[in-house]
Write a protein that holds these residues in place. Structure first.
Motif, short mmCIF file in Angstrom:
data_model
loop_
_atom_site.label_atom_id
_atom_site.label_comp_id
_atom_site.label_asym_id
_atom_site.label_seq_id
_atom_site.Cartn_x
_atom_site.Cartn_y
_atom_site.Cartn_z
N ARG A 92 1.27 13.18 -1.54
CA ARG A 92 1.73 12.02 -0.78
C ARG A 92 0.80 11.88 0.42
NH1 ARG A 92 7.98 12.03 0.45
NH2 ARG A 92 7.03 10.83 2.11
N PHE A 93 0.17 10.73 0.53
CA PHE A 93 -0.84 10.55 1.57
C PHE A 93 -0.27 10.74 2.97
CE2 PHE A 93 -3.03 8.51 -1.93
CZ PHE A 93 -4.32 8.95 -1.74
N ILE A 150 -1.67 6.72 -6.97
CA ILE A 150 -2.97 7.37 -6.71
C ILE A 150 -2.73 8.84 -6.35
CG2 ILE A 150 -4.96 7.43 -5.15
CD1 ILE A 150 -4.68 4.36 -4.90
N GLY A 151 -1.74 9.09 -5.50
CA GLY A 151 -1.40 10.47 -5.15
C GLY A 151 -0.95 11.27 -6.36
N PHE A 181 -6.43 1.90 3.71
CA PHE A 181 -6.07 1.16 2.51
C PHE A 181 -5.48 -0.20 2.89
CE2 PHE A 181 -5.29 5.40 0.17
CZ PHE A 181 -6.62 5.47 -0.20
N GLN A 217 -3.86 5.79 4.89
CA GLN A 217 -2.97 4.69 4.54
C GLN A 217 -3.37 3.42 5.30
OE1 GLN A 217 0.06 6.04 2.92
NE2 GLN A 217 1.00 4.11 2.44
N VAL A 265 0.83 -1.20 0.00
CA VAL A 265 0.00 0.00 0.00
C VAL A 265 0.87 1.25 0.00
CG1 VAL A 265 -1.64 1.34 1.37
CG2 VAL A 265 -1.99 -1.10 1.06
N THR A 322 -0.36 3.62 -3.18
CA THR A 322 -0.72 5.02 -2.91
C THR A 322 0.11 6.05 -3.68
OG1 THR A 322 0.57 4.97 -0.86
CG2 THR A 322 -1.81 4.64 -0.68
#
Length: 130
Positions: A53-54, A45-46, A82, A79, A37, A42
């Protein structure tokens, strides 16, 4: 029976050992999923939603009475969500696969007639009826 002997019997049971192995394997699997993840899923996706950045997502609370401002790190929370979702889907898949394999194994089991013992009991029952 001594406490030492009882403890040895308890530990040597198969289900205790199986549980210990499952806990260790689950912890290792959790680390793999967390890395999947955090390091693989992530970042793209970010990137797609604007280079975010998550783990950097947070809200800074104002300093009150000269104290250091606090932060609410909701990116880490996202995070973790996820991670949870991916672990849940993975475990569901494994459980579903095991269930399918068990059903296939049951279906493959040949249907046999009564055993010799059952035949003998049936014969005895029939003799007693006479």
């Amino acid at each position: 029976m001594s406490i030492k002997h009882e403890f040895k019997d308890f530990i040597s049971r198969g289900n205790v050992i199986d549980l210990a192995v499952a806990v260790v394997m689950g912890a290792a699997f959790g680390k793999i999923v967390s890395s999947l993840v955090a390091d693989i899923l992530t970042p793209p996706i970010g990137y797609l939603i604007g280079g975010i950045r998550f783990t950097d997502l947070k809200v800074t609370l104002p300093a009150i009475l000269g104290k250091v401002p606090a932060t609410i790190n909701y990116g880490n929370f996202l995070q973790a969500i996820f991670d949870f979702l991916i672990v849940s889907v993975s475990i569901f898949g494994v459980v579903k696969l095991v269930k399918i394999l068990k059903l296939q194994k049951k279906a493959e089991k040949p249907v046999t007639g009564p055993t010799d013992e059952v035949k003998l009991l049936i014969e005895i029952r029939d003799l007693l009826k006479k």
